[in-house]
Enzyme design. Structure first.
Site, PDB file in Angstrom:
ATOM      1  N   GLY A 105     -34.152   2.298  46.473  1.00  0.00           N
ATOM      2  CA  GLY A 105     -33.546   3.566  46.862  1.00  0.00           C
ATOM      3  C   GLY A 105     -34.586   4.391  47.620  1.00  0.00           C
ATOM      4  O   GLY A 105     -35.773   4.364  47.268  1.00  0.00           O
ATOM      5  N   LYS A 117     -54.041 -31.274  13.040  1.00  0.00           N
ATOM      6  CA  LYS A 117     -52.805 -30.531  12.797  1.00  0.00           C
ATOM      7  C   LYS A 117     -52.780 -30.047  11.360  1.00  0.00           C
ATOM      8  O   LYS A 117     -52.964 -30.853  10.445  1.00  0.00           O
ATOM      9  CB  LYS A 117     -51.589 -31.422  13.055  1.00  0.00           C
ATOM     10  CG  LYS A 117     -50.288 -30.652  12.971  1.00  0.00           C
ATOM     11  CD  LYS A 117     -49.153 -31.453  12.376  1.00  0.00           C
ATOM     12  CE  LYS A 117     -49.186 -31.394  10.874  1.00  0.00           C
ATOM     13  NZ  LYS A 117     -48.021 -32.019  10.240  1.00  0.00           N
ATOM     14  N   ARG A 153     -53.700 -28.354  16.784  1.00  0.00           N
ATOM     15  CA  ARG A 153     -52.309 -27.902  16.637  1.00  0.00           C
ATOM     16  C   ARG A 153     -52.195 -26.813  15.562  1.00  0.00           C
ATOM     17  O   ARG A 153     -53.136 -26.574  14.812  1.00  0.00           O
ATOM     18  CB  ARG A 153     -51.417 -29.107  16.359  1.00  0.00           C
ATOM     19  CG  ARG A 153     -51.326 -30.021  17.607  1.00  0.00           C
ATOM     20  CD  ARG A 153     -50.647 -31.325  17.287  1.00  0.00           C
ATOM     21  NE  ARG A 153     -49.373 -31.105  16.640  1.00  0.00           N
ATOM     22  CZ  ARG A 153     -48.720 -32.034  15.939  1.00  0.00           C
ATOM     23  NH1 ARG A 153     -49.243 -33.245  15.787  1.00  0.00           N
ATOM     24  NH2 ARG A 153     -47.572 -31.762  15.379  1.00  0.00           N
ATOM     25  N   ARG A 212     -29.650 -11.846  40.705  1.00  0.00           N
ATOM     26  CA  ARG A 212     -30.528 -12.336  41.770  1.00  0.00           C
ATOM     27  C   ARG A 212     -31.637 -13.270  41.261  1.00  0.00           C
ATOM     28  O   ARG A 212     -32.288 -13.951  42.036  1.00  0.00           O
ATOM     29  CB  ARG A 212     -31.122 -11.140  42.537  1.00  0.00           C
ATOM     30  CG  ARG A 212     -30.090 -10.386  43.363  1.00  0.00           C
ATOM     31  CD  ARG A 212     -30.589  -9.008  43.822  1.00  0.00           C
ATOM     32  NE  ARG A 212     -30.487  -7.993  42.770  1.00  0.00           N
ATOM     33  CZ  ARG A 212     -30.825  -6.707  42.926  1.00  0.00           C
ATOM     34  NH1 ARG A 212     -31.309  -6.291  44.080  1.00  0.00           N
ATOM     35  NH2 ARG A 212     -30.699  -5.851  41.928  1.00  0.00           N
TER      36      ARG A 212
HETATM   37  C1  UD1 Z   1     -32.634   0.681  41.062  1.00  0.00           C
HETATM   38  C2  UD1 Z   1     -32.352   2.062  41.663  1.00  0.00           C
HETATM   39  C3  UD1 Z   1     -33.130   2.211  42.952  1.00  0.00           C
HETATM   40  C4  UD1 Z   1     -34.601   1.981  42.690  1.00  0.00           C
HETATM   41  C5  UD1 Z   1     -34.854   0.656  41.988  1.00  0.00           C
HETATM   42  C6  UD1 Z   1     -36.290   0.561  41.535  1.00  0.00           C
HETATM   43  C7  UD1 Z   1     -30.054   2.651  41.030  1.00  0.00           C
HETATM   44  C8  UD1 Z   1     -28.651   2.744  41.480  1.00  0.00           C
HETATM   45  N1  UD1 Z   1     -30.930   2.199  41.929  1.00  0.00           N
HETATM   46  O1  UD1 Z   1     -32.125  -0.286  41.957  1.00  0.00           O
HETATM   47  O2  UD1 Z   1     -32.928   3.507  43.506  1.00  0.00           O
HETATM   48  O3  UD1 Z   1     -35.337   2.033  43.916  1.00  0.00           O
HETATM   49  O4  UD1 Z   1     -34.029   0.526  40.824  1.00  0.00           O
HETATM   50  O5  UD1 Z   1     -36.607  -0.701  41.025  1.00  0.00           O
HETATM   51  O6  UD1 Z   1     -30.358   3.035  39.919  1.00  0.00           O
HETATM   52  N2  UD1 Z   1     -28.974  -1.803  34.462  1.00  0.00           N
HETATM   53  C9  UD1 Z   1     -28.235  -1.565  33.336  1.00  0.00           C
HETATM   54  N3  UD1 Z   1     -26.900  -1.395  33.447  1.00  0.00           N
HETATM   55  C10 UD1 Z   1     -26.250  -1.403  34.642  1.00  0.00           C
HETATM   56  C11 UD1 Z   1     -27.026  -1.640  35.808  1.00  0.00           C
HETATM   57  C12 UD1 Z   1     -28.372  -1.826  35.681  1.00  0.00           C
HETATM   58  O7  UD1 Z   1     -28.784  -1.536  32.230  1.00  0.00           O
HETATM   59  O8  UD1 Z   1     -25.031  -1.210  34.647  1.00  0.00           O
HETATM   60  C13 UD1 Z   1     -30.435  -2.013  34.332  1.00  0.00           C
HETATM   61  C14 UD1 Z   1     -30.874  -3.370  34.825  1.00  0.00           C
HETATM   62  O9  UD1 Z   1     -30.921  -4.297  33.742  1.00  0.00           O
HETATM   63  C15 UD1 Z   1     -32.255  -3.089  35.375  1.00  0.00           C
HETATM   64  C16 UD1 Z   1     -32.222  -1.618  35.750  1.00  0.00           C
HETATM   65  O10 UD1 Z   1     -31.082  -1.063  35.136  1.00  0.00           O
HETATM   66  O11 UD1 Z   1     -33.272  -3.282  34.403  1.00  0.00           O
HETATM   67  C17 UD1 Z   1     -32.140  -1.413  37.263  1.00  0.00           C
HETATM   68  O12 UD1 Z   1     -30.990  -2.070  37.770  1.00  0.00           O
HETATM   69  P1  UD1 Z   1     -31.044  -2.921  39.102  1.00  0.00           P
HETATM   70  O13 UD1 Z   1     -29.721  -3.510  39.317  1.00  0.00           O
HETATM   71  O14 UD1 Z   1     -32.217  -3.816  39.076  1.00  0.00           O
HETATM   72  O15 UD1 Z   1     -31.266  -1.747  40.166  1.00  0.00           O
HETATM   73  P2  UD1 Z   1     -31.917  -1.842  41.601  1.00  0.00           P
HETATM   74  O16 UD1 Z   1     -30.919  -2.385  42.542  1.00  0.00           O
HETATM   75  O17 UD1 Z   1     -33.219  -2.514  41.533  1.00  0.00           O
HETATM   76 CA    CA Z   2     -34.334  -3.584  39.965  1.00  0.00          CA
END
Ligand code: UD1
Ligand code: CA
Length: 459
Positions: A140, A351, A333, A16
């Site tokens: 969530g 510099k 610099r 995104r």
């Molecule tokens: C997530 C939570 C949501 C919460 C929100 C808060 C889940 C399913 N949902 O949603 O309930 O309200 O964060 O900000 O957990 N990541 C990984 N591996 C993966 C997927 C994600 O490392 O396979 C990491 C991403 O890099 C990120 C974090 O986990 O830093 C959260 O993932 P993201 O996809 O942003 O979750 P949200 O949709 O924001």
């Molecule tokens: Ca997130």
């Protein structure tokens, strides 16, 4: 004391954000989001901190360096799947594990500590950090049952209309009994709207096993801001900027226009410093008492001594002493050092040069690859000719030397102590101490020449 571990989730691509740069590396107030998160966690007493990396793994590891251990999640199958990657290191350990997303840069160590304290006091197996959101969309939602007990978390995409109306959100930060966490993760499925293994599903699994689930609601929603796109990134930037500026103002720094002042999280500023509007101060910059910076100046990784005044100037990776005057419109610099009471005036570029105390280059000069002693005066328009097209060479100007205006000092060259260089000279040989060097064509005046010219003019 119980052992404490932390897992930071940072493997996602961050679709995104629509960016070449991996999401957690996007900076907020000059520092990548994931570094904010890890820096806060590292102020807690942890036995181990593990970051889950995937997209851009090398770059994230390069950024965090030794601040973390790493596990790789090759395919991004969800936040639950990501935590499971730490299984080999953590699964059999006794203690508490904090899980934090790498995209929540505003989360503070104080709030994490409160979450941990709450978890311990409640004797819970899982504690969720929640917040009340005016606009909960995208997060969530926390579903509570009878007696307001937390039952489960439902993702936006899986939520019913009724559930979407709930304003208590999951911040994505949790504490777990470590062993229970890894047991429950074995049972997380991916039968949901996104086909992902959701970490929040662990809550419902533990609940069904009669484990105690608790929630700690932070009063400050801004701390839980999750940055998924650039609109949220700008919100995070604004909130972080306010937080940093307020802290400096409470510590005795005057910030004339906090909305137009950008100070990095690791900058140190002492009392009675004045920051004028439009300044960007970054990295490990330190500014000592009574200094005045700005308007419209940029300082990166600089030391600025007591009582120094910097106006409309740019400086990086340099040491600036006490009671120095820089600018307006000077450029300092990297690898430069200005001694006390130095003056570097308008349109002067410095510099990799050191100036001893009290030396001055007040106007329109380039001083690069140079060692300037104490009490030197560098006249307007002086240039150290440091580059021969292949290599850079050093210019040395010893104490109390006086360099006349519009001089070229062709390096390598030394102007001795107390020597004078006549204005307009091009110096390519050393000048002995106390000498006067004149290196320019002699002036000849031809008396009456103008009349001769006029009489030769054709009618
Ligand atoms: C997530 C939570 C949501 C919460 C929100 C808060 C889940 C399913 N949902 O949603 O309930 O309200 O964060 O900000 O957990 N990541 C990984 N591996 C993966 C997927 C994600 O490392 O396979 C990491 C991403 O890099 C990120 C974090 O986990 O830093 C959260 O993932 P993201 O996809 O942003 O979750 P949200 O949709 O924001
Ligand atoms: Ca997130």
């Amino acid at each position: 004391m119980t052992n404490r571990y932390a897992v930071v989730l940072a493997a996602g691509q961050g679709t995104r954000m629509k960016s070449k740069l991996y999401k957690v590396l996007h900076p907020v107030c000059g520092k990548p989001m994931v570094q904010h998160v890890v820096d806060q966690l590292n102020t807690l007493e942890l036995n181990e901190l593990i970051t889950v990396v995937g997209f851009g793994a090398e770059k994230v590891q390069h950024q965090l360096g030794e601040d973390s251990h790493y596990v790789i999640q090759e395919e991004q199958l969800g936040t639950g799947h990501a935590v499971l990657k730490a299984e080999d290191i953590l699964a059999d350990k006794e203690g508490t594990t904090v899980v934090v997303c790498g995209d929540t840069p505003l989360l503070t160590a104080e709030t994490l500590q409160k979450l941990l304290d709450h978890h311990d006091e409640q004797n819970a197996q899982a504690t969720i950090l929640t917040a009340h959101a005016d606009d909960p969309s995208g997060y969530g939602r926390v579903i509570r049952g009878g007696n307001a007990q937390v039952e489960r978390i439902v993702e936006q995409k899986d939520a019913s209309e009724e559930e979407k109306a709930i304003q208590e959100i999951n911040t994505g930060t949790y504490c777990f009994d470590n062993q229970k966490l890894f047991e429950a993760l074995q049972n997380v499925a991916n039968d949901n709207a996104q086909g992902e293994y959701y970490l929040p599903d662990v809550i419902e699994i533990l609940k069904n096993e009669s484990d105690k689930i608790s929630a700690y609601q932070t009063p400050d929603f801004s701390e839980s801001l999750g940055v998924n796109d650039r609109v949220a990134l700008s919100k995070a930037e604004k909130l972080m900027k306010q937080r940093i500026n307020e802290q400096h103002m409470r510590n005795g720094v005057t910030i004339v226009d906090p909305d137009q002042t950008y100070i990095g999280p690791d900058v140190q500023i002492n009392r009675d410093v004045v920051i004028e509007p439009g300044c960007i101060i970054e990295g490990n910059t330190i500014i000592e008492e009574d200094a005045v910076v700005g308007p419209h100046s940029s300082l990166t990784n600089c030391f600025v001594g007591k009582g120094t005044v910097i106006k409309q100037s740019v400086a990086a990776d340099s040491h600036i002493g006490e009671r120095v005057q820089v600018g307006p419109y000077a450029h300092i610099r990297p690898a430069s050092s200005l001694g006390d009471e130095v003056k570097v005036g308008n349109f002067v570029e410095v510099k990799k040069a050191s100036f001893g105390s009290g030396s001055k280059a007040s106007h329109l000069s380039y001083i690069g690859d140079a060692e300037v002693g104490d009490g030197v005066n560098i006249g307007c328009g002086t240039i150290t000719v440091n580059y021969d097209g292949h290599n850079k060479h050093l210019t040395t100007i010893q104490d109390d030397a006086f360099i006349g205006c519009n001089s070229n000092l062709v390096a390598p060259v030394t102007v001795g102590k107390g020597a004078y260089v006549a204005a307009g000279s091009t110096i390519n040989e050393d000048v002995p101490a106390e000498a006067l060097s004149i290196a320019r064509a002699r002036q000849t005046n031809k008396e009456g020449y103008a009349a001769k010219m006029k009489s030769n003019k054709k009618e």
